[in-house]
Design an enzyme around this catalytic site. Structure first.
Site, PDB file in Angstrom:
ATOM      1  N   ASP A 155       0.031  -6.225  -0.028  1.00 35.81           N
ATOM      2  CA  ASP A 155      -1.106  -6.591  -0.870  1.00 35.81           C
ATOM      3  C   ASP A 155      -0.695  -7.815  -1.685  1.00 35.81           C
ATOM      4  O   ASP A 155       0.197  -7.716  -2.536  1.00 35.81           O
ATOM      5  CB  ASP A 155      -1.488  -5.436  -1.803  1.00 35.81           C
ATOM      6  N   CYS A 208       0.839  -1.195   0.000  1.00 36.72           N
ATOM      7  CA  CYS A 208       0.000   0.000   0.000  1.00 36.72           C
ATOM      8  C   CYS A 208       0.877   1.249   0.000  1.00 36.72           C
ATOM      9  O   CYS A 208       1.830   1.339   0.791  1.00 36.72           O
ATOM     10  CB  CYS A 208      -0.909  -0.013   1.220  1.00 36.72           C
TER      11      CYS A 208
END
Length: 277
Positions: free
Chosen positions: A191, A184
């Site tokens: 992620d 992120c």
């Protein structure tokens, strides 16, 4: 209501936030795509691809006219040509604002979502409300050949297009990897995802492609922009006649994001969901 695209400075992501229980469209936080596209040489109005950002929301609930809770899974599709993406935490807060709000029926919920998301994205957004046991949510597998068993040395964990090389043989194939990971851009949270690459053109060196994809492991960017980065690098380095890049990211905070970008005429296999989602 009027929406103003903004920067990440005031975004709810990475900040403490109260979780509202009553409907509030103003919670949606649009972010212009242009700033992240400019370094890739992508001009607004002259996109080198078609595509969508497909979202699934698993924490969708509202009250019917008699106060009884209703639950659903929502599927949203934002067109790649929309001027804005929508920041994920603001999306979650917005959906939570439905929890204690009464709606006459499901059509009223769907029309509200469609209107608000279109206002935030700056383009028409497709909205579907699915039953929690809908067959379309059954996990499937990516088509093609998996790269993950290649026995390679890796020492670079930032994207490097120099790994993308191709020979003279022209092929048409689908390759995928479950080793995609990015971070992120605000919180640094990991992620996790899988990526499918379908192309027709000079045969891509598979070890180089896997090294390139692993290179996103310490890269900080939104899911949508990672896919556009991969698409742009492949087009520039390999110059395929046709190309589709699809990423299916693992669910976080009740939301998953699956962006795809392609040369005109190609579309992804759909519906398609993976076990990790």
């Amino acid at each position: 209501m009027a929406y103003r695209p903004d920067t990440l400075e005031n975004a709810p992501l990475g900040r403490d936030a109260a979780y509202p229980e009553h409907y509030d469209a103003g919670l949606l936080y649009p972010i212009p795509r242009a700033a992240n596209r400019a370094p890739l040489g992508i001009e607004e109005g002259k996109l080198p691809f078609v595509g969508e950002d497909e979202w699934h929301a698993f924490e969708v609930s509202w009250l019917n006219g008699r106060g009884k809770p209703i639950v659903a899974v929502a599927r949203f599709r934002l067109p790649a040509e929309s001027p804005n993406l929508i920041e994920s935490k603001s999306w979650k807060l917005y959906l939570n604002s439905f929890n204690q709000t009464r709606f006459a029926d499901q059509d009223a919920v769907q029309s509200t979502l469609t209107r608000d998301l279109a206002n935030a994205a700056g383009a028409t957004v497709s909205v579907e409300l699915l039953a929690v046991d809908d067959a379309e949510l059954t996990p499937q597998s990516l088509p093609g050949e998996c790269l993950d068993d290649l026995d390679i040395d890796v020492s670079n964990y930032t994207p490097s297009a120099t790994f993308l090389v191709a020979g003279e043989e022209v092929v048409e194939e689908s390759l995928y990897s479950h080793l995609l990971k990015s971070n992120c851009p605000v919180t640094g949270q990991p992620d996790w995802g899988s990526v499918l690459i379908r192309y027709k053109g000079p045969k891509i060196d598979r070890e180089g492609l896997l090294r390139y994809l692993i290179g996103y492991r310490q890269h900080q960017d939104f899911h949508e922009h990672c896919v556009e980065h991969i698409f742009t690098d492949l087009m520039q380095q390999v110059k395929p006649e046709e190309l589709l890049v699809l990423a299916r990211y693992v669910r976080r905070g009740g939301l998953d994001i699956s962006p795809w970008r392609a040369t005109p005429g190609l579309t992804p296999p759909s519906p398609l969901r993976l076990a990790r989602q």
